[in-house]
Design an enzyme around this catalytic site. Sequence first.
Site: not given
Length: 465
Positions: A56, A186, A190, A449
């Site tokens: 990551k 995949a 991958g 919001h």
Amino acid sequence: MDPQVQPEVYDLLILGSGAGAKLLAWTFAGQGQRVAVVERKYVGGACPNIACLPSKNVIHTAQIAHNVRRSEEFGVSIDNFRINMPAVRDRKRRMVQGLVDTHLALYKQSGAELIMASGRFVGPRVLEATLADGTKRLLTGKNIVIGTGTHAAIENIPGMAAAQPLTHVEALELDVVPEHLIILGAGYVGLEFAQAMRRFGSQVTVVDRNERVIHGEDEDTTEGLQSLLEDEGIKLVLNAKVKSVAGVSGQSVRVTLSQNGVERTLEGTHLLVAAGRVPNTKDIGLDLVGVELTERGYIKVNERLETSAPGVWAVGEVAGSPQFTHISEDDFRVVRDNLLGGNHVTTGRQVPFCLFTDPEFARIGMTEKEARSKGIAYRLFKVPMTHVLRARSLMETRGFLKCLVERDSDRILGFAAFGVGAGEIMACVQIAMLGRMPYTSLREAILAHPTIPEGLIALFSSAAS
């Protein structure tokens, strides 16, 4: 085992130091028990060293590179830039070292003993630890936990071993941008590497034996991911079986495959294998102590994570648990409670999924495919990410939100998000599911919001099909 040598006695012995294992060590040592962890190489296991967190880290750097390329969209003019892969690698290494240092501090703080050695069973609840200098220690425990994890599967294909392909471990250590990276597989690994390396500047081709990427998911998910990858210039070669490999990864490789009955050849500079995992159960003496394996080679456990050998438990991927750090951490809770006299089982627990492409894909609970196969009637709520105002403000509107609600009640069966912030919005729905809240509670909630979770109001205010 030499009968003249008396083993060192521990309350708890652990083989491997992954997520579930290390948490057990720190917890029980912190309660005053004598605990030892035998770890062959990676302090803290794969996640902080060679898997989740370093990948990551690199993916985030690739995101920065992608944003720089798009800088004109943001009104920022950059004349030129280059990718410095040694610096990318060093940034990742600094993070990993920081995590290792944190782990070592936690071992010291808890009082758990970390033994860097190769471990194997030599008798019932007895381990032999062989240190780097050849020294051996004999250890016994009232309870033993196995958490040795898995490693990347490399198929026995002609030329594959000689090609010295990358796995995720070596890919995270690259100090050059591959000119043309061919990825076999995949799945999650991958696809994350495919997008990251493409954003660093590689040509990328992904090969998979299935007709779709992440083939176990619903079609709208796989179609969305395939469209994303193709839009970024990644070539997908699906429904293909690799027949042979020639050359050496890092120099020149040639992959011969059969696709829809037609043979073809791909040529690249690097080869990455990301096509499944193999449990680390070989040569650790499991057969000597009666620890049975499944047909696929994983340790056979019951719902309490007990093995077939008395006093021996298994946690994480080697026990056949879903291959996520968060599941290994839950395995820790299961074994912890059972060692303390409880009856905690793995049956029926939630398994959240998150694929860290950009945008992310995240899912919790049932897919449409699963609901249909089980004959479960459901209502489907689904909106495009354009309905999420935060996504609009970011101008990152690719993807969708969707949720399955039981037809005859307001119970949430499953949720999936393909879009910006998908992992975070999934967690909101998961918490609602844990609390057995009806979907209407989310629809009527006052959510800040503009945030990504606010999109749940739009989702559940839409018409169900």
